[in-house]
Write a protein that holds these residues in place. Structure first.
Motif, PDB file in Angstrom:
ATOM      1  N   LEU A  21       0.815  -1.020   0.086  1.00 31.89           N
ATOM      2  CA  LEU A  21       0.018  -0.041  -0.155  1.00 31.89           C
ATOM      3  C   LEU A  21       0.823   1.415  -0.123  1.00 31.89           C
ATOM      4  CD1 LEU A  21      -2.493  -1.096   2.673  1.00 31.89           C
ATOM      5  CD2 LEU A  21      -2.944  -1.175   0.307  1.00 31.89           C
TER       6      LEU A  21
ATOM      7  N   GLU B 121      -2.771   5.196   0.893  1.00 32.48           N
ATOM      8  CA  GLU B 121      -3.715   4.024   0.912  1.00 32.48           C
ATOM      9  C   GLU B 121      -3.928   3.372   2.266  1.00 32.48           C
ATOM     10  OE1 GLU B 121      -2.985   2.619  -3.772  1.00 32.48           O
ATOM     11  OE2 GLU B 121      -1.530   1.984  -2.441  1.00 32.48           O
TER      12      GLU B 121
ATOM     13  N   TYR C 156      -6.743   0.560   6.025  1.00 29.87           N
ATOM     14  CA  TYR C 156      -6.957   1.171   4.968  1.00 29.87           C
ATOM     15  C   TYR C 156      -7.465   2.619   4.951  1.00 29.87           C
ATOM     16  CZ  TYR C 156      -6.634  -3.419   2.938  1.00 29.87           C
ATOM     17  OH  TYR C 156      -6.103  -4.773   2.586  1.00 29.87           O
TER      18      TYR C 156
END
Length: 182
Positions: free
Chosen positions: A63, A67, A157
């Motif tokens: 990520l 993100e 996330y």
């Protein structure tokens, strides 16, 4: 003879240090918080060469900072390796995130198990308590299967933690060993 010995030591030492940097959970670019390890720059252009090599070797899609971030632990709060034959209680606060998952990984894992944040019951203070075990458990249960060691991966996330300069001050849940089979 001296040149040959020096070359063997240099090549062997270089290879050993590169292997250690890639294999060590607390390797180059790692950040450890309360027993959980993350590589905050792994998915960014600022990633160090060892993080890039680790990502390539593991065939991961890390990520980016915008993100999210993934924290991994292979040890319980007592410092013992996590085993698939044991029962663990994962409890505490999870940092603010739009969505997060907790999943099991490892060479001995027979069936991947995961819990998403939206499927969990929470305590009155917003904290999470879950049981990771081979045996069904009331409440939040993460089913374990297989033999050997494992790791827990907490992926956040769309979280401010990923872009925060003070990631080391993040509060993460503790992993407590309840007992083991056999």
């Amino acid at each position: 003879m001296t040149i040959l010995l020096s070359s063997v030591i240099a090549v062997g030492g270089g290879a050993a240090s590169a292997w250690y940097a890639l294999e060590s959970a607390e390797g180059v670019g790692a950040l450890t918080v309360r027993g959980w390890t993350a590589y905050p720059n792994a998915g960014s252009p600022d990633a160090d060469p060892y993080s890039k090599a680790r990502v390539a070797r593991e065939a991961e899609l890390p990520l980016g900072r915008a993100e999210g971030i993934a924290f991994t632990t292979g040890r319980d709060s007592g410092g013992e390796p996590l085993r698939l034959s044991c029962t663990y209680r994962v409890e505490g606060q999870v940092p603010s995130a739009r969505f997060w998952t907790l999943h099991v990984t490892g060479a001995g894992v027979a069936r991947a198990a995961a819990l998403p944040s939206q499927a969990l019951m929470r305590e009155s203070d917003g904290s999470v308590v879950l049981t990771a075990s081979r045996h069904p458990s009331p409440g939040n249960w993460l089913a374990l299967s297989g033999d050997g060691t494992m790791a827990l991966v907490l992926t956040l996330y769309d979280t401010p933690v990923a872009s925060n300069e003070d990631i080391a001050g993040t509060e993460l849940p503790q992993v407590l060993r309840v007992g083991c089979d056999g």
